[in-house]
Write a protein that holds these residues in place. Structure first.
Motif, PDB file in Angstrom:
ATOM      1  N   ALA A  57       0.824  -1.206   0.000  1.00 40.94           N
ATOM      2  CA  ALA A  57       0.000   0.000   0.000  1.00 40.94           C
ATOM      3  C   ALA A  57       0.860   1.259   0.000  1.00 40.94           C
ATOM      4  O   ALA A  57       0.512   2.256  -0.647  1.00 40.94           O
ATOM      5  N   ARG A  58       1.982   1.191   0.671  1.00 37.75           N
ATOM      6  CA  ARG A  58       2.810   2.395   0.832  1.00 37.75           C
ATOM      7  C   ARG A  58       3.755   2.627  -0.343  1.00 37.75           C
ATOM      8  O   ARG A  58       3.974   3.776  -0.743  1.00 37.75           O
ATOM      9  N   HIS A  59       4.307   1.534  -0.907  1.00 38.97           N
ATOM     10  CA  HIS A  59       5.368   1.698  -1.898  1.00 38.97           C
ATOM     11  C   HIS A  59       5.052   1.128  -3.275  1.00 38.97           C
ATOM     12  O   HIS A  59       5.571   1.619  -4.278  1.00 38.97           O
ATOM     13  N   TYR A  60       4.219   0.089  -3.333  1.00 39.10           N
ATOM     14  CA  TYR A  60       3.968  -0.586  -4.613  1.00 39.10           C
ATOM     15  C   TYR A  60       2.470  -0.844  -4.781  1.00 39.10           C
ATOM     16  O   TYR A  60       2.028  -1.994  -4.865  1.00 39.10           O
ATOM     17  N   PRO A  61       1.663   0.207  -4.813  1.00 41.38           N
ATOM     18  CA  PRO A  61       0.207   0.019  -4.825  1.00 41.38           C
ATOM     19  C   PRO A  61      -0.292  -0.799  -6.009  1.00 41.38           C
ATOM     20  O   PRO A  61      -1.317  -1.485  -5.883  1.00 41.38           O
ATOM     21  N   ASP A  62       0.405  -0.759  -7.140  1.00 42.91           N
ATOM     22  CA  ASP A  62      -0.036  -1.547  -8.292  1.00 42.91           C
ATOM     23  C   ASP A  62       0.041  -3.043  -8.015  1.00 42.91           C
ATOM     24  O   ASP A  62      -0.683  -3.837  -8.635  1.00 42.91           O
ATOM     25  N   ALA A  63       0.907  -3.441  -7.091  1.00 41.13           N
ATOM     26  CA  ALA A  63       1.052  -4.863  -6.786  1.00 41.13           C
ATOM     27  C   ALA A  63      -0.208  -5.435  -6.161  1.00 41.13           C
ATOM     28  O   ALA A  63      -0.447  -6.650  -6.245  1.00 41.13           O
ATOM     29  N   ALA A  64      -1.025  -4.603  -5.544  1.00 44.97           N
ATOM     30  CA  ALA A  64      -2.235  -5.096  -4.881  1.00 44.97           C
ATOM     31  C   ALA A  64      -3.193  -5.744  -5.868  1.00 44.97           C
ATOM     32  O   ALA A  64      -3.947  -6.658  -5.510  1.00 44.97           O
ATOM     33  N   ALA A  65      -3.167  -5.276  -7.120  1.00 46.96           N
ATOM     34  CA  ALA A  65      -4.077  -5.811  -8.134  1.00 46.96           C
ATOM     35  C   ALA A  65      -3.477  -6.957  -8.929  1.00 46.96           C
ATOM     36  O   ALA A  65      -4.134  -7.510  -9.816  1.00 46.96           O
ATOM     37  N   ALA A  66      -2.236  -7.326  -8.635  1.00 50.72           N
ATOM     38  CA  ALA A  66      -1.573  -8.403  -9.377  1.00 50.72           C
ATOM     39  C   ALA A  66      -2.157  -9.759  -8.996  1.00 50.72           C
ATOM     40  O   ALA A  66      -2.744  -9.925  -7.925  1.00 50.72           O
ATOM     41  N   ASP A  67      -1.971 -10.736  -9.882  1.00 50.17           N
ATOM     42  CA  ASP A  67      -2.442 -12.087  -9.590  1.00 50.17           C
ATOM     43  C   ASP A  67      -1.795 -12.632  -8.325  1.00 50.17           C
ATOM     44  O   ASP A  67      -2.435 -13.348  -7.547  1.00 50.17           O
ATOM     45  N   ASN A  68      -0.526 -12.305  -8.130  1.00 51.93           N
ATOM     46  CA  ASN A  68       0.195 -12.711  -6.925  1.00 51.93           C
ATOM     47  C   ASN A  68       0.880 -11.471  -6.353  1.00 51.93           C
ATOM     48  O   ASN A  68       1.973 -11.106  -6.774  1.00 51.93           O
ATOM     49  N   PRO A  69       0.216 -10.774  -5.437  1.00 50.32           N
ATOM     50  CA  PRO A  69       0.777  -9.525  -4.913  1.00 50.32           C
ATOM     51  C   PRO A  69       2.161  -9.675  -4.299  1.00 50.32           C
ATOM     52  O   PRO A  69       2.976  -8.748  -4.351  1.00 50.32           O
ATOM     53  N   TYR A  70       2.464 -10.841  -3.718  1.00 52.65           N
ATOM     54  CA  TYR A  70       3.753 -11.029  -3.064  1.00 52.65           C
ATOM     55  C   TYR A  70       4.877 -11.125  -4.098  1.00 52.65           C
ATOM     56  O   TYR A  70       5.956 -10.549  -3.905  1.00 52.65           O
ATOM     57  N   LEU A  71       4.609 -11.788  -5.201  1.00 52.62           N
ATOM     58  CA  LEU A  71       5.581 -11.817  -6.294  1.00 52.62           C
ATOM     59  C   LEU A  71       5.752 -10.438  -6.890  1.00 52.62           C
ATOM     60  O   LEU A  71       6.864 -10.018  -7.233  1.00 52.62           O
ATOM     61  N   ALA A  72       4.644  -9.716  -7.022  1.00 56.06           N
ATOM     62  CA  ALA A  72       4.718  -8.361  -7.574  1.00 56.06           C
ATOM     63  C   ALA A  72       5.508  -7.439  -6.653  1.00 56.06           C
ATOM     64  O   ALA A  72       6.247  -6.559  -7.115  1.00 56.06           O
TER      65      ALA A  72
END
Length: 492
Positions: free
Chosen positions: A206-221
């Protein structure tokens, strides 16, 4: 005048195991060294307030501003390759967070503010010299365009600290996008606390990589985002001749900012195996080793998230390796792009890396100064009349001549006017860096003579690193033999 800072503290709202609540130590006679007024304005903080008696007490930890929630953050880390399951903020206290005028969330941390539960027997204090070093180098890095933590202020405490000898104490107010480290993830992974890893990952995304939240695998993103930023960051370090000096996993910020300026230094004479840090006895963190160490650290980050990436261990490892595999390509592309710009090459051609490496090899063999060589190439790009000043940096000037013929042949393949090329080169090849001997001279003047004039003068020059500043030309000079600094030291 009240010490008002518009705090909005998100990390302090995480579970209690993420930190320890702790108040800064009280000091009797704090005195202001400097407030970074431009940074204060960016943060929406009144610089006049910070310079007031109440503000100085706040910067020293003697007075807590309204809204502060002081905490010491928990983390672990690999230190020179050896894992320590609990480190944490042993001499730093996070006052809280502010949202700056650009809408970015920033931490405000007091470094050297006293003991915490993570001090491990230390005094939690900072000596004046390391505070000044971090102020100078972090602000120089910001002016050079490198992602970095910043220095908002520095104060003396009026108390002595013992580091082999008695030294004046000081506190640095550090600003960062966050203080979340690879070691923060390692802390919870070592405990097998998957719930904490999920909470930390959600906060970091949420703080640094908000686009990762919508990824299929947020942890990989998340891993992919950190990999990309660190690859580009370390490429910037190498293109400027910077050596971090202590790239432990607890000193790698997942935000992609340079953090923890301890025994850091800039190259004078170029050599890839250069080490300045007195505690790096094996050269683990030498100049040329930094990309490999960055990837090693990122691999440790990926290991902490394997159980979240996939419930099947083999599948998780395969996915993590794929995310990590992007580091080398990202680093190599950024590093080569930086080298091309430094050499005045506007177009990408085969053989450019070999051309640049040939110059670096000759510089290493001839003890040529890194920063001066590239800065003086800007004049040589205008014509051969500029060669003399570059040649003078090489023990055998003919070593430059042989390379320069190839360089000019490569430049001739492009149609860019010489004046435009040299101007572009001056925008990426600094005239001024925080030379080790200049930093040491400023520290000695302050520590031994309470004279901060050299500190102020150095900061003023380094604020405009790409300008010629002929009135300050001496600040660009390489050190004389008797001025050379061969070792730098950690402040603990």
């Amino acid at each position: 005048m009240s010490a008002q800072i518009p705090f909005d503290n998100s990390y302090a709202r995480l579970p209690a195991g993420f930190f320890a609540q702790v108040a800064p130590a009280i000091v009797d006679e704090p005195e202001l060294i400097k407030v970074n007024r431009a940074l204060a304005a960016d943060l929406g903080i009144d610089a006049d307030m910070l310079e007031s008696p109440e503000g100085v007490e706040m910067l020293a930890g003697k007075r807590l501003p309204e809204g502060a929630e002081p905490i010491a953050m928990a983390y672990a880390g690999h230190q020179f390759g050896h894992f320590v399951p609990q480190l944490g903020d042993g001499r730093a206290i996070l006052l809280g967070e502010v949202v700056d005028r650009a809408g970015r969330r920033r931490d405000l941390q007091l470094k050297g503010a006293g003991r915490t539960p993570f001090s491990r027997g230390g005094d939690g204090r900072a000596a004046l010299g390391p505070v000044m070093r971090e102020y100078i180098v972090s602000e120089a890095m910001a002016a050079l365009g490198v992602p970095t933590t910043r220095a908002l202020a520095a104060v003396t405490t009026g108390e002595a600290v013992y580091r082999d000898t008695l030294l004046p104490g000081a506190v640095l107010t550090r600003v960062a996008s966050s203080h979340i480290r690879v070691g923060t993830f390692q802390y919870f992974a070592a405990q097998g606390d998957e719930a904490a890893l999920r909470a930390l990952s959600a906060h970091a995304i949420a703080r640094h990589y908000p686009d990762a939240a919508a990824a299929d695998n947020p942890y990989l993103a998340l891993i992919g985002g950190v990999v990309a930023r660190q690859a580009e960051l370390v490429a910037r370090w190498l293109n400027l001749g910077f050596i971090h000096g202590v790239m432990n996993t607890d000193n790698m910020a997942i935000s992609g900012e340079t953090i923890d300026y301890g025994p850091c230094a800039f190259l004078d004479a170029y050599h890839p195996s250069t080490v300045f840090s007195a505690i790096d006895r094996q050269g683990r963190y030498a100049y040329a080793n930094q990309p490999g160490i960055a990837l090693w650290n990122l691999t440790r980050l990926a290991e902490t998230l394997l159980t979240l990436i996939d419930s099947d261990e083999e599948a998780a490892i395969a996915k993590a390796r794929e995310a990590l595999s992007g580091f080398s390509d990202r680093f190599n592309a950024a590093y080569l792009a930086g080298l091309r710009a430094k050499l005045g090459l506007a177009e990408a051609r085969d053989g450019d890396l070999e051309l640049a490496q040939d110059l670096l090899d000759r510089m290493a063999a001839q003890s040529a100064d890194f920063t001066l060589t590239f800065r003086r190439l800007c004049d040589a790009a205008d014509g051969e009349a500029g060669d003399a000043k570059v040649r003078s940096l090489f023990a055998d000037p003919s070593a430059f001549d042989a390379w320069a013929q190839r360089w000019r042949a490569r430049l001739a393949e492009e149609g860019e006017p010489a004046g435009e090329r040299s101007a572009a080169m001056r925008r990426v090849n600094p005239a001024f860096i925080p030379r080790n001997h200049r930093v040491e001279a400023a520290i000695v003047a302050a520590v031994e003579h309470q004279d901060f004039a050299p500190f102020e003068a150095l900061l003023a020059v380094l604020a405009r690193p790409y300008d010629d500043q002929p009135e300050h030309a001496a600040f660009a000079d390489a050190p004389r033999a008797e001025e050379r600094v061969t070792q730098t030291f950690c402040g603990t």
